[in-house]
Design an enzyme around this catalytic site. Sequence first.
Site, short mmCIF file in Angstrom:
data_model
loop_
_atom_site.label_atom_id
_atom_site.label_comp_id
_atom_site.label_asym_id
_atom_site.label_seq_id
_atom_site.Cartn_x
_atom_site.Cartn_y
_atom_site.Cartn_z
CE LYS A 8 0.70 1.17 4.58
NZ LYS A 8 1.59 2.27 4.98
N PRO A 90 9.58 -4.58 -0.06
CG PRO A 90 10.72 -2.76 -0.95
CD PRO A 90 9.45 -3.53 -1.08
CD GLN A 92 12.90 -2.17 10.03
OE1 GLN A 92 14.05 -2.04 9.65
NE2 GLN A 92 12.54 -2.06 11.30
N GLY A 94 7.31 1.14 5.00
CA GLY A 94 6.06 1.90 5.04
C GLY A 94 5.11 1.46 3.94
CG LEU A 95 6.34 0.19 0.36
CD1 LEU A 95 7.46 -0.51 -0.40
CD2 LEU A 95 5.47 0.99 -0.62
N GLY A 96 3.52 -1.48 4.01
CA GLY A 96 2.47 -2.32 4.60
C GLY A 96 2.61 -3.80 4.29
N GLY A 97 3.81 -4.27 3.97
CA GLY A 97 3.99 -5.68 3.58
C GLY A 97 3.49 -6.66 4.62
CG ASP A 132 -0.85 0.38 8.38
OD1 ASP A 132 -1.59 1.34 8.63
OD2 ASP A 132 0.38 0.47 8.22
O1 C5P Z 1 -1.05 -0.91 15.04
P1 C5P Z 1 0.36 -1.35 14.95
O2 C5P Z 1 0.65 -2.57 15.81
O3 C5P Z 1 0.85 -1.52 13.56
O4 C5P Z 1 1.22 -0.16 15.55
C1 C5P Z 1 2.58 -0.31 15.90
C2 C5P Z 1 2.98 0.87 16.77
O5 C5P Z 1 3.02 2.07 15.99
C3 C5P Z 1 2.04 1.17 17.91
O6 C5P Z 1 2.35 0.41 19.05
C4 C5P Z 1 2.27 2.65 18.15
O7 C5P Z 1 3.46 2.85 18.88
C5 C5P Z 1 2.52 3.18 16.75
N1 C5P Z 1 1.29 3.70 16.11
C6 C5P Z 1 0.82 4.94 16.52
N2 C5P Z 1 -0.32 5.43 15.94
C7 C5P Z 1 -0.95 4.76 14.96
C8 C5P Z 1 -0.47 3.52 14.52
C9 C5P Z 1 0.66 3.01 15.12
O8 C5P Z 1 1.37 5.58 17.42
N3 C5P Z 1 -2.03 5.30 14.38
#
Ligand code: C5P
Length: 269
Positions: A8, A90, A92, A94-97, A132
């Site tokens: 994404k 890839p 880490q 930011g592409l939501g893999g 995500d």
């Molecule tokens: O939701 P996810 O587990 O992917 O989020 C990982 C970490 O990224 C969260 O624990 C939080 O620290 C940060 N995060 C955030 N705000 C969001 C999504 C993620 O601060 N909207």
Amino acid sequence: MIYCSPAKLNLFFRVLKKREDGYHEIASLYQAIGLCDTLTVKLASEDKLFCDNPAIPCDHSNLVLKASELFRRKTGLSIYVHFHLQKCIPIQAGLGGGSSNAATALWALNQLAGKPATEVELLHWSAEIGSDVPFFFSSGSAYCTGRGEILEEVPALSPLAVYIAKPKGGLSTPEVYKNTHVPDLAKRDPLEALSLWLNNQPVCFNDLESAAFKLMPELTVFKNQLIERGWENPAMTGSGTAFFAFKTADKSALQTHFLWRQEGKWYSQ
Ligand code: C5P
């Protein structure tokens, strides 16, 4: 069965406020793209994950196995699967893999089990895996709010072709959020940005860029190099470190396209 697991982009990304629960309130336009991993699933007597990229952990910290546990817990079914994951997206970046792999695993398990869950149930359950993950149960274009898990479908967006580039290093999402100081951010109206997109006027920005650049100063250099190579207005996706743009004179750029799915079907290229 073999499934496509798409990446994404966050076409724009606003961070609105830090919440009491540690998450951040965001407003972002998400778009699925044709850069895909492949997930092969086969019924088995226990869950196992195999991956062609040794950098990916194949234990229960992997979101694919978390998705499988979640599916059993929500449905009460004793269904176990061997997953084979071929990585193209890839990490880490930011592409939501990882999130896409989890959504694809949930979809695949539901198919294997004879569809005990609706698409809407899968979407709601998937928010327990990560912020995500629900997006991938949209049509492929969605305006996402809350911590990213609240979806509003939007009509298919254009432009269709997009270029992606990622430097060597990656960033941790929690670290990038932690270093984002909300009061310092430009207060762009996300609904205005959305309305521009819906009127075919793409506008790309990302509130996480300043924190990412602070954590990884090479990123500023990388972005400037993209501009020097002819990339027009490159923007970072998610918490980085990949960038995208719709126009470039750079012949070596990775080109892909926006991707959608039809209701009742998963993504395919
Ligand atoms: O939701 P996810 O587990 O992917 O989020 C990982 C970490 O990224 C969260 O624990 C939080 O620290 C940060 N995060 C955030 N705000 C969001 C999504 C993620 O601060 N909207």
